[in-house]
Write a protein that holds these residues in place. Sequence first.
Motif, PDB file in Angstrom:
ATOM      1  N   SER A  48       0.826  -1.197   0.000  1.00 47.72           N
ATOM      2  CA  SER A  48       0.000   0.000   0.000  1.00 47.72           C
ATOM      3  C   SER A  48       0.867   1.256   0.000  1.00 47.72           C
ATOM      4  O   SER A  48       1.874   1.332   0.703  1.00 47.72           O
ATOM      5  CB  SER A  48      -0.902   0.007   1.243  1.00 47.72           C
ATOM      6  N   VAL A  51      -1.563   5.207   4.224  1.00 48.49           N
ATOM      7  CA  VAL A  51      -2.800   5.055   4.973  1.00 48.49           C
ATOM      8  C   VAL A  51      -2.750   5.979   6.180  1.00 48.49           C
ATOM      9  O   VAL A  51      -1.667   6.343   6.647  1.00 48.49           O
ATOM     10  CB  VAL A  51      -3.000   3.577   5.413  1.00 48.49           C
ATOM     11  N   TYR A 287      -6.888   4.479   2.727  1.00 46.24           N
ATOM     12  CA  TYR A 287      -5.791   3.855   1.995  1.00 46.24           C
ATOM     13  C   TYR A 287      -5.570   4.568   0.670  1.00 46.24           C
ATOM     14  O   TYR A 287      -6.484   5.010   0.004  1.00 46.24           O
ATOM     15  CB  TYR A 287      -6.111   2.378   1.728  1.00 46.24           C
TER      16      TYR A 287
END
Length: 288
Positions: A48, A51, A287
Amino acid sequence: MRTIHIRRMMILSTVLLLGPILSTGCARIHDKSAAEVLHLVLAGMAGSDGVSFEGASSLMLDGKPVPKAALYYGGTVSDHNKVSLHTLLPDGGKPQTAAQAGGNKLKSSSAAASAYYTRLEKKNGQWTLLQQDSTASPDSPLPGLNPLRQLEDLEKHEIEVSEEAGGARGTRVLRIELSEPEAVRQLAAELEGQMEAIRPGKSGSEQKETGKEEDALQLLWAKKNNELQQKLKEVSVRTVYYLQVDTKRNLPKRLTCTRRVNDPANQGTTGGGAEEIYLTEVNFYGYR
């Protein structure tokens, strides 16, 4: 007309062939074991871009909360390996570590300055405090609340993973328990790291003593460190995590941890504090 009919038959045949394959793929995703889901979630988190998160930590002694040890915090993850954390205090007061509150007997008794903001970066596999961008004392609790490090720890320790029933729609809840030896080692590593950070003469400290004062501080530190090592040999530790997973994206939504520390040597003593319970929780959102 015959050509159109043939095309329709070909499309129908393709759908019939692909249908079972696609259904099988979805079933495989949802039928993965708890351990496999944990692996997918940790891999997804590592991939990712960023976040945001908010969380809290607290301490209980023999079932009673220690108000001054409560800490609320928030922060962001960016570029996969950079974490910023800051305290969240609705009343505008100053946060205290558990050591400052006098609760956790396993931690150093040295007073720590209030912590408001910390930045960390992962370099060569280690999380490094960026001092120039932080307002944190050596034993600040903020670096220890780094949610990426908490998630990474789940892959480093001997754990037992199972699934809890009754998760909200679109989520799965994993129960992750460390073996007792691993729970003790995890606690020892954290506390020894804190002790090392406040060791007299440590580079980067605000003040360096000389002569008799430095010798006295070294002796005090050695005494407290020996006491810590002795306590770690006596205590029993049980650490359990609960990870709520967004099944659509295979990413964490919420992580909680309960660590129970029992000191048999203090059971039955007045004010001994036979059990300490350290609680942490963090919620992930936004996210990128």
